[in-house]
Design an enzyme around this catalytic site. Structure first.
Site, PDB file in Angstrom:
ATOM      1  N   SER A   1       0.816  -1.212   0.000  1.00 26.94           N
ATOM      2  CA  SER A   1       0.000   0.000   0.000  1.00 26.94           C
ATOM      3  C   SER A   1       0.853   1.268   0.000  1.00 26.94           C
ATOM      4  O   SER A   1       0.640   2.171   0.787  1.00 26.94           O
ATOM      5  CB  SER A   1      -0.928   0.001   1.220  1.00 26.94           C
ATOM      6  OG  SER A   1      -1.911   1.016   1.101  1.00 26.94           O
TER       7      SER A   1
ATOM      8  N   ASN B   1       2.981   4.755  -5.094  1.00 29.25           N
ATOM      9  CA  ASN B   1       3.904   4.643  -6.222  1.00 29.25           C
ATOM     10  C   ASN B   1       3.852   5.858  -7.144  1.00 29.25           C
ATOM     11  O   ASN B   1       4.833   6.165  -7.813  1.00 29.25           O
ATOM     12  CB  ASN B   1       3.698   3.340  -7.004  1.00 29.25           C
ATOM     13  CG  ASN B   1       2.270   3.107  -7.398  1.00 29.25           C
ATOM     14  OD1 ASN B   1       1.401   3.905  -7.108  1.00 29.25           O
ATOM     15  ND2 ASN B   1       2.020   1.991  -8.064  1.00 29.25           N
ATOM     16  N   CYS B   2       2.728   6.568  -7.166  1.00 28.56           N
ATOM     17  CA  CYS B   2       2.664   7.780  -7.985  1.00 28.56           C
ATOM     18  C   CYS B   2       3.515   8.903  -7.397  1.00 28.56           C
ATOM     19  O   CYS B   2       3.843   9.869  -8.092  1.00 28.56           O
ATOM     20  CB  CYS B   2       1.221   8.254  -8.127  1.00 28.56           C
ATOM     21  SG  CYS B   2       0.161   7.098  -9.039  1.00 28.56           S
TER      22      CYS B   2
ATOM     23  N   LEU C   1      -7.668  -7.771 -10.941  1.00 31.18           N
ATOM     24  CA  LEU C   1      -7.869  -6.325 -11.048  1.00 31.18           C
ATOM     25  C   LEU C   1      -6.540  -5.617 -11.192  1.00 31.18           C
ATOM     26  O   LEU C   1      -5.474  -6.224 -11.060  1.00 31.18           O
ATOM     27  CB  LEU C   1      -8.591  -5.800  -9.812  1.00 31.18           C
ATOM     28  CG  LEU C   1      -7.810  -5.817  -8.482  1.00 31.18           C
ATOM     29  CD1 LEU C   1      -8.341  -4.731  -7.550  1.00 31.18           C
ATOM     30  CD2 LEU C   1      -7.926  -7.171  -7.796  1.00 31.18           C
TER      31      LEU C   1
ATOM     32  N   LYS D   1     -17.493  33.027 -18.311  1.00 30.87           N
ATOM     33  CA  LYS D   1     -17.637  31.941 -19.277  1.00 30.87           C
ATOM     34  C   LYS D   1     -16.446  31.011 -19.058  1.00 30.87           C
ATOM     35  O   LYS D   1     -15.347  31.272 -19.554  1.00 30.87           O
ATOM     36  CB  LYS D   1     -17.662  32.467 -20.708  1.00 30.87           C
ATOM     37  CG  LYS D   1     -18.919  33.258 -21.059  1.00 30.87           C
ATOM     38  CD  LYS D   1     -18.866  33.718 -22.510  1.00 30.87           C
ATOM     39  CE  LYS D   1     -20.116  34.498 -22.884  1.00 30.87           C
ATOM     40  NZ  LYS D   1     -20.055  35.005 -24.280  1.00 30.87           N
TER      41      LYS D   1
END
Length: 561
Positions: free
Chosen positions: A38, A41-42, A275, A429
């Site tokens: 856990s 890694n990012c 997964l 906008k």
């Protein structure tokens, strides 16, 4: 129920936590071949760059804390080397010991492994990949102890460019090498021009359309013979499903070794789920099976598998590849399909390029962002979007467009989005609303766009009209264009021959559209160059830089003497 989970990072740990919340009585065993579970890694590149300084911050959970909270039998250093679906067992290697573990239900979340091609010299100790915490520590230790002055990053996807930034921040001269025609595979070439220019502006050398053929001490050799200085090398040329242990398991795999699952994340084998990065998923736009190795889908799938293990039959509805990257002061974001893949599939589409400010233009600190929106030419359904901008506001716009892709919204839905507004955050906008307005103008025939990469297809006898101010035009014009400023167009309209097609440009496309409305209502046949001179200038600068790297004269295309 005894559940064995193979892999303890995002997907595996997420499954275990969800399963425990659903079933307090289940026996859960989580097998992880590495020493960590856990982990973030990012976030690994940012430890190398010194943005994250605490090693412990990379670990979202330790095995001990995870066991204490969820009562999961976490076994690190346990590698599953075979799966026997006929016997409902797995074979495990732990050090020198080989043993078997039975299961009632099996969950496979082995992730993906970095691609390491057979390049001579790849085994040298200054060559690294980045996939896990030990990889990060090894790179950090090399940088700290060896103090390299130059590095080659081979592969310019998310991890490659993030590593390039973080190594550059350590004072290392970085060269980026990419085998494709452009960096960042999820975006298209037209959107990559600005990214290429920005990479070079950070003092990095960029080699496109080049592969590494060998690695030496102090250099890498490219396919055209170029020697690039590199006292360390980062390999970031992609990942492949880490599924070799499933050979002869009876579990069906795809052509890239990916695990094939249905919408409930069930494999072809009874009582086995899979997964994460190792499985193929359905792309919600193309409806084709694809690999999308991202953390967010893996976490969603973990929750779904944790439910389905308990009989809930929750379906995973597909992925769209929404992702974002920070590179120094630039942000690159993408969602849905890109133009290159839509064209390859033969799927009808159109595109618009819009350029908007991140906030009210009069509020200090506004940054420009370029948005490419792909849409169905019949319905206006949003098929994909890409944004290249500064550090402000790109994230919230790509999230709005990701929802549009996910929920089959059209350009008219983009117009109706009521988005938060205050001068420090947006304009009245919003850029997303503006994309919707422009697409509806195209669908309803009020605006006819023309792609800047197709300038050479403009008929020879057509009129090329630049409606910027003379001061702007003095800074550069597209070849063959004449200048009539927008504010003078009505009084000078007689100078134009309406028997000829008229191709219009301005700086970003807005004044070109206003000129188009004037001319169309006076009977002219017109096209507005999408993205305007700003987009053209990005392309030209990139092409000139690429020609210079290739040893070509940027002015004439002749080889340098």
């Amino acid at each position: 129920m005894k559940v064995v989970i193979v892999g303890g990072v995002a997907g595996g740990a997420g499954t275990a936590a969800r399963l425990r919340r659903n079933d307090e009585a289940a026996e859960i065993i989580m097998l992880e071949r590495g020493a960590y579970i856990s982990y973030a890694n990012c976030g690994l590149p940012y430890y190398v760059g010194g943005v994250i300084t605490d090693k412990a911050a990379l670990q979202l959970q330790t095995p001990e804390r995870f066991h204490q909270r969820f009562q999961v039998d976490v076994r690190t250093g346990h590698e599953v080397i075979a799966v026997h679906t006929d016997k409902h067992t797995v074979t495990i290697r732990h050090g020198e010991e080989i043993c078997e573990e039975s299961y009632d239900k099996l969950v496979l979340s082995p992730g993906a492994a970095p691609v390491r091609p057979a390049i001579p010299g790849i085994e040298k100790n200054h060559v690294f990949t980045l996939r896990n915490i030990p990889d990060t520590y090894a790179i950090h230790r090399f940088v700290t102890e060896r103090k390299p002055t130059c590095c080659a990053v081979i592969g310019a996807g998310f991890i490659g460019l993030e590593m390039a930034e973080n190594l550059a921040k350590q004072g290392i001269k970085v060269s980026v090498i990419e085998g494709a025609a452009h960096v960042m595979p999820p975006i298209d070439l037209d959107m990559a021009h600005g990214v290429h220019n920005y990479i070079r502006a950070q003092g990095m050398d960029l080699y496109l359309g080049q592969t590494c053929t060998s690695i030496e001490e102090g250099h890498v050799i490219l396919s055209d013979g170029t020697r690039v200085s590199a006292e360390m090398v980062i390999l970031s040329i992609g990942v492949r499903p880490d599924t070799g242990f499933l050979t002869d398991s009876g579990i069906e795999l795809g052509p890239k070794g990916e695990i094939l699952v249905n919408e409930y994340m069930e494999t072809s084998a009874k009582d086995v789920y899979a997964l994460g990065d190792a499985v193929s998923v359905t792309h919600i736009v193309s409806d084709k099976r694809t690999l999308i190795p991202l953390a967010s889908p893996a976490n969603k799938q973990g929750r779904i598998v944790g439910d389905n293990l308990c009989g809930r039959k929750t379906a995973y509805k597909g992925s769209q590849g929404t992702s974002i990257m920070k590179f120094f002061g630039m942000t690159v974001a993408v969602t849905g399909e890109k133009e290159e893949s839509l064209a390859a599939q033969g799927k009808p589409y159109q595109k618009v390029i819009t350029t908007s400010a991140s906030q009210a233009g009069y509020y200090p600190g506004s940054e420009m962002m370029t948005i490419k929106t792909l849409f169905d030419p019949e319905t206006g359904r949003i098929l994909g979007a890409q944004i290249v901008g500064g550090s402000k506001g790109v994230d919230k716009r790509i999230d709005d467009l990701a929802n549009a892709v996910r929920f089959d919204m059209t350009c008219y839905d983009l117009q109706e989005m009521e988005l938060s507004y205050a001068p420090p955050f947006s304009s009245a906008k919003d850029p997303v609303n503006m994309a919707g307005y422009v697409i509806s103008n195209v669908l309803e025939g009020r605006m006819r766009p023309f792609a800047v990469e197709n300038l050479d297809r403009i008929p020879e006898n057509a009129i090329r009209l630049d409606v910027r101010s003379p001061e702007e035009c003095a800074g550069g014009m597209m070849p063959g264009f004449i200048n009539i400023p927008l504010d003078n167009l009505r009084e000078r309209i007689g100078e134009l021959d309406f028997t000829k097609d008229i191709y219009i440009t301005c700086q970003i496309g807005l004044r070109g559209y206003l000129a188009q409305r004037i001319l169309m209502q006076n009977g002219a046949n017109t096209w507005n160059i999408s993205g305007g001179y700003r987009f053209y200038d990005m392309m030209q600068k990139d092409q000139q830089s690429m020609a210079a790297v290739a040893g070509m004269c940027t002015a004439c295309g002749m080889e340098k003497k």
